[in-house]
Design an enzyme around this catalytic site. Structure first.
Site, PDB file in Angstrom:
ATOM      1  N   GLY A 247     -19.261  56.745-113.707  1.00 38.59           N
ATOM      2  CA  GLY A 247     -20.027  56.962-112.372  1.00 38.59           C
ATOM      3  C   GLY A 247     -19.081  56.153-111.207  1.00 38.59           C
ATOM      4  O   GLY A 247     -18.096  55.460-111.643  1.00 38.59           O
ATOM      5  N   SER A 248     -19.750  56.218-110.257  1.00 33.67           N
ATOM      6  CA  SER A 248     -19.138  55.456-109.185  1.00 33.67           C
ATOM      7  C   SER A 248     -20.025  55.037-108.160  1.00 33.67           C
ATOM      8  O   SER A 248     -21.225  55.631-108.008  1.00 33.67           O
ATOM      9  CB  SER A 248     -18.062  56.253-108.416  1.00 33.67           C
ATOM     10  OG  SER A 248     -16.777  56.695-109.302  1.00 33.67           O
ATOM     11  N   ASN A 249     -19.648  53.938-106.956  1.00 36.41           N
ATOM     12  CA  ASN A 249     -20.436  53.836-106.038  1.00 36.41           C
ATOM     13  C   ASN A 249     -19.812  53.842-105.014  1.00 36.41           C
ATOM     14  O   ASN A 249     -18.530  53.321-104.808  1.00 36.41           O
ATOM     15  CB  ASN A 249     -21.012  52.327-106.177  1.00 36.41           C
ATOM     16  CG  ASN A 249     -21.856  51.977-107.613  1.00 36.41           C
ATOM     17  OD1 ASN A 249     -22.740  52.830-107.922  1.00 36.41           O
ATOM     18  ND2 ASN A 249     -21.467  51.007-108.416  1.00 36.41           N
ATOM     19  N   ASN A 512     -23.636  58.466-107.442  1.00 33.46           N
ATOM     20  CA  ASN A 512     -23.765  59.765-108.088  1.00 33.46           C
ATOM     21  C   ASN A 512     -24.942  60.490-108.282  1.00 33.46           C
ATOM     22  O   ASN A 512     -25.029  61.032-108.948  1.00 33.46           O
ATOM     23  CB  ASN A 512     -23.291  59.389-109.637  1.00 33.46           C
ATOM     24  CG  ASN A 512     -21.883  58.902-109.609  1.00 33.46           C
ATOM     25  OD1 ASN A 512     -21.509  57.853-110.219  1.00 33.46           O
ATOM     26  ND2 ASN A 512     -20.813  59.789-109.129  1.00 33.46           N
ATOM     27  N   ARG A 540     -29.382  52.957-111.465  1.00 34.35           N
ATOM     28  CA  ARG A 540     -28.140  52.429-110.604  1.00 34.35           C
ATOM     29  C   ARG A 540     -28.304  52.840-109.284  1.00 34.35           C
ATOM     30  O   ARG A 540     -28.088  52.013-108.301  1.00 34.35           O
ATOM     31  CB  ARG A 540     -26.954  52.848-111.342  1.00 34.35           C
ATOM     32  CG  ARG A 540     -25.632  52.157-110.699  1.00 34.35           C
ATOM     33  CD  ARG A 540     -24.171  52.641-111.293  1.00 34.35           C
ATOM     34  NE  ARG A 540     -24.182  54.044-111.579  1.00 34.35           N
ATOM     35  CZ  ARG A 540     -23.608  54.882-110.812  1.00 34.35           C
ATOM     36  NH1 ARG A 540     -22.860  54.629-109.766  1.00 34.35           N
ATOM     37  NH2 ARG A 540     -23.419  56.206-111.528  1.00 34.35           N
TER      38      ARG A 540
END
Length: 805
Positions: A247-249, A512, A540
């Site tokens: 995933g990414s932020n 995400n 998250r």
């Protein structure tokens, strides 16, 4: 020839060369006429300076080869379909695909001439002339380093002296870009495509679900918890999409929430630490033309996440669909023909020979047949005597991404970035989050999304299918083909007018999750179902929005309200565990009330020591946080959201539900007992710090999985990174998560940027830049980026290499 504006330092002038290197397919790459300078600062970061795009690519290709030639050589081996020839057919690629299946898939693409046809298109659909020169220069720079060093003398033992190491061509780089663009579609299903054969029985050999592209698949896809108790294991190596555990932020902060009334950006992409999905940090400069700093995916000569002087941007994986499955109704007695509008259509067959090396070292040829429908490749999964399934990928015609990233690298404002989106429409499967020095925050899902209207989806989605897509489409009628928009640059995708976007002066954020809650104060709605607006937030994403709210209110312990560069850095590496914040106290109450719990196998387990460990835990995942390893083991065994939470998810309260550990549920109690048993069996203390069970080359790592509710996602084992980073992944050695972390403030005096490349610049295990930044990451220290010529020249560690072709 224009003169280079050179930084001060000692120049290492390499011998001039005007020779040409030949790739195996006959493509010749000459380095004649290229001029470039590479200035390396702390931690080996190259700042490449040139007077034209060819020279810029030349310097970048040379610098990258110095650090990572073996990794790119391995990727090229894959993309040429030659792994079986040199390594045997049964080994696997970094994503778990068998060598033979991978070779069949890639050789099939080469035979079909797919990438060459895309290169023949004029811009904006094909590459611009500047980009073509840059790619050619990149290949020439790589070849120059290989020629100057020699394969037998490469510093990386991974490929030193290997027979498969040789010159590359521009086509190898274009193939790499094409493969990257297809990561949420066909490239994720290479095994299923390469092994599809007509059925010999009435049943499918595999369930269809294994082959369905998951929403969010791609190098930055949503998190999943590992099945390992004491450490996170690598993702499944089935025929499903690769990298599904990641995933990414991304945060773009506008002038209303920053103390300096300017724009700030947090980039936190999560990719695998093994293989070609790693990032490489670089600055690319042609004076007066382009000056961009940030990070590139290995083997791509562009900055994909970064900043210019007054613009900064990042990407997270889009929650939208980027491919469609079509169910084909096959003709009785001929499973390689199917019906469309009542007429029989034969699948296209392509015989693909692959050279394989046997156990005795002898070479032979294995020929497979690839089957293609009007929609795209036919998949092995679900193919029976009565039906088959085919994939249509929205990125099957996409090399436009490179044009767009080059244009963004020259942009100086959100408006110019928007123009790049509209001109090229090439971002394959990610959201874009950006801000500029005026303090404008911007979000857009400009990714390639199949044009399936809600009405068409309602009519064409087949009932009863269990997929993460909104539905498998009916391939027996042309009425279910993709539509198009007049503002789309290619048919079959939604144009900019349909794309979710938001411009704010406070913030936009994504972890995400879907686009709906990019900013809860301005929910996005009314978009086609293919964009999946309204899906529940994961822990998250909830934590990320809560962190922004806490900083705005000044309730996070970091001082008065508002973001500064130090508070943005501290927020990123706070290592909060959101599911622990919501459920740890309930877990302690549960095991206090029930000091002996029953495990899954019926064994009674004393959990009093576990209660003590959790009660003393600070609910963070710092490397020395004791109790975090136990929570990881427990959370993994609880599984999904039910019956984990006492208060279930409520769409009316998306930021605060679900919550409260449901300790009355037998599954939750069994999970605690099983976690204690597993850690005890593995000789892991119940109060072990998380850094003792997740490491990279022996260095303790912070963070945890997104499923646990960590913003700083890290998945690793105690032995990750001990064997290098250029090899197939394995559960005991795989690692993923936070990779290139960038915090940028776009001030009136220029950008102030702090970065961490968590695994360093090199995949070479003997390089000084293999773990130097991992040590920084472990201790929450950052690198002050050097962007201006004065900053670069003042580095006492500056090393300058001048290249002249």
């Amino acid at each position: 020839m224009a003169a280079l504006c050179l930084a001060s330092g000692t120049a290492a002038l390499l011998p001039a060369s005007a020779s040409a290197a030949a790739a195996p397919d006959g493509e010749r790459v000459s380095d004649h006429g290229y001029t470039s300078q590479i200035r390396r600062t702390e931690y080996g970061v190259p700042h490449v300076l040139a007077h034209d795009y060819g020279g810029l690519g030349y310097g970048y290709g040379y610098a990258f080869a110095q650090d990572n030639l073996c990794q790119l050589a391995d990727q090229v081996l894959t993309l040429r379909g030659e792994r079986s020839r040199y390594l045997g057919p049964t080994q696997t690629t970094a994503d778990g695909t068998s060598n033979l299946a991978s070779d069949t898939y890639h050789q099939g693409l080469r035979q079909a001439g797919t990438v060459r046809r895309l290169l023949d298109r004029p811009a904006p659909l094909g590459p611009t002339s500047e980009l073509r020169r840059m790619v050619e220069g990149y290949a020439a720079g790589y070849n120059r380093y290989l020629r100057d060093t020699g394969a037998a003398h490469l510093p990386d033992p991974t490929c030193k002296g290997k027979p498969w190491v040789g010159p590359i061509g521009a086509m190898d780089i274009w193939n790499l870009v094409y493969d990257l663009n297809g990561a949420s579609g066909a490239a994720a299903l290479r095994q299923a495509i390469a092994t599809a054969t007509p059925p010999t029985t009435g049943r499918a050999s595999k369930p269809l679900r294994a082959a369905a592209p998951r929403r969010g698949a791609g190098p930055s896809a949503p998190d999943s918890a590992s099945p390992s108790a004491s450490a996170s294991a690598g993702p499944s190596t089935s025929s499903g999409p690769r990298r599904g555990d990641l995933g990414s932020n991304g945060w773009a902060l506008g002038r209303d929430v920053t103390r300096g009334r300017d724009g700030m950006l947090l980039a936190n992409p999560h990719l695998g630490w093994i293989g070609g999905d790693r990032f490489y940090q670089v600055q690319l400069t042609i004076p007066g033309v382009i000056d961009v700093a940030g990070a590139s995916i290995y083997g791509t000569p562009l900055v994909e996440i970064g900043h210019t002087r007054t613009l900064a941007w990042t990407h997270t994986t889009s929650y939208a669909d980027h491919a469609s499955l079509y169910r084909l109704t096959t003709i009785p007695g001929d499973p390689t023909s199917y019906l469309v509008d009542g007429k029989a259509v034969r699948m296209t067959r392509r015989a693909v020979p692959v050279t394989v090396r046997g156990a005795d070292g002898k070479l032979s040829t294995v020929t497979s047949t690839l089957y293609t429908s009007r929609y795209g490749p036919v998949l092995a999964d679900g193919w029976t005597r009565t039906e088959a399934y085919a994939l249509r990928d929205a990125n099957a015609d996409n090399l436009r991404s490179t044009n767009e990233w080059l244009a963004i690298g020259r942009a100086q404002s959100v408006a110019q970035l928007q123009q790049a989106h509209q001109t090229y429409q090439g971002i394959p499967w990610t959201y874009t989050i950006a801000t500029d020095s005026t303090g404008t925050a911007y979000f857009n899902d400009s990714s390639a999304v199949p044009h399936v209207s809600d009405d068409r989806l309602k009519r064409c989605a087949l009932p009863g299918e269990d997929h993460d897509l909104p539905g498998v489409l009916d391939g027996s009628t042309s009425a279910c083909d993709w539509g198009s928009d007049p503002d789309a640059v290619v048919p079959g995708i939604f144009g900019p007018g349909h794309q979710p976007r938001l411009t704010r002066t406070d913030y936009v954020a994504n972890s995400n999750n879907d686009s709906a809650l990019t900013n809860p104060a301005a929910p996005l709605a009314g978009y086609p179902r293919m964009y999946h607006a309204g899906a529940p937030l994961g822990p998250r994403a909830q934590l990320g929005l809560q962190m922004i709210a806490d900083r705005r209110a000044g309730t996070d312990g970091l001082g008065i309200p508002g973001f500064t560069l130090p508070t943005l850095q501290a927020s990123m590496l706070g290592d909060r565990n959101y599911t622990a914040e919501l459920g740890r106290d309930d877990a302690v109450a549960m095991c206090r009330a029930h000091p002996v719990l029953t495990a899954t196998d019926g064994t009674e387990v004393d959990v009093r020591a576990a209660c003590d460990a959790l009660a003393a835990w600070d609910t963070r995942d710092d490397p020395d946080s004791r109790g975090a390893a136990l929570w990881k083991a427990f959370r993994i065994r609880v599984g999904g959201p039910h019956p984990w939470w006492r208060v279930p998810y409520d769409p009316a309260q998306p930021l605060t539900t679900p919550r409260g550990l449901n300790g009355d549920e037998a599954q939750v109690r069994r999970a605690m007992a099983d976690a204690v048993r597993k850690l005890t069996a593995d000789q892991v203390p119940l109060d072990a710090p998380i850094g003792s069970v997740q490491r990279w080359a022996g260095i303790p790592l912070p963070g945890c999985s997104g499923a646990e509710g960590c913003f700083n996602v890290v998945n690793a084992s105690p032995t990750s990174g001990t064997g290098g980073a250029t090899r197939p992944r394995s559960p005991e050695g795989y690692a993923s998560g936070s990779s290139f972390i960038m915090a940028t403030e776009l001030t009136s005096r220029g950008p102030r940027t702090r970065t961490i490349l968590t695994y360093g610049q090199s995949a070479n295990p003997v390089s000084p830049h293999y773990t130097d930044q991992t040590v920084l990451f472990s201790h929450k220290r950052w690198v002050a980026e050097r962007f201006t010529e004065a900053e670069i020249a003042s580095d006492p560690q500056l090393r300058v290499t001048t290249l002249r072709g």
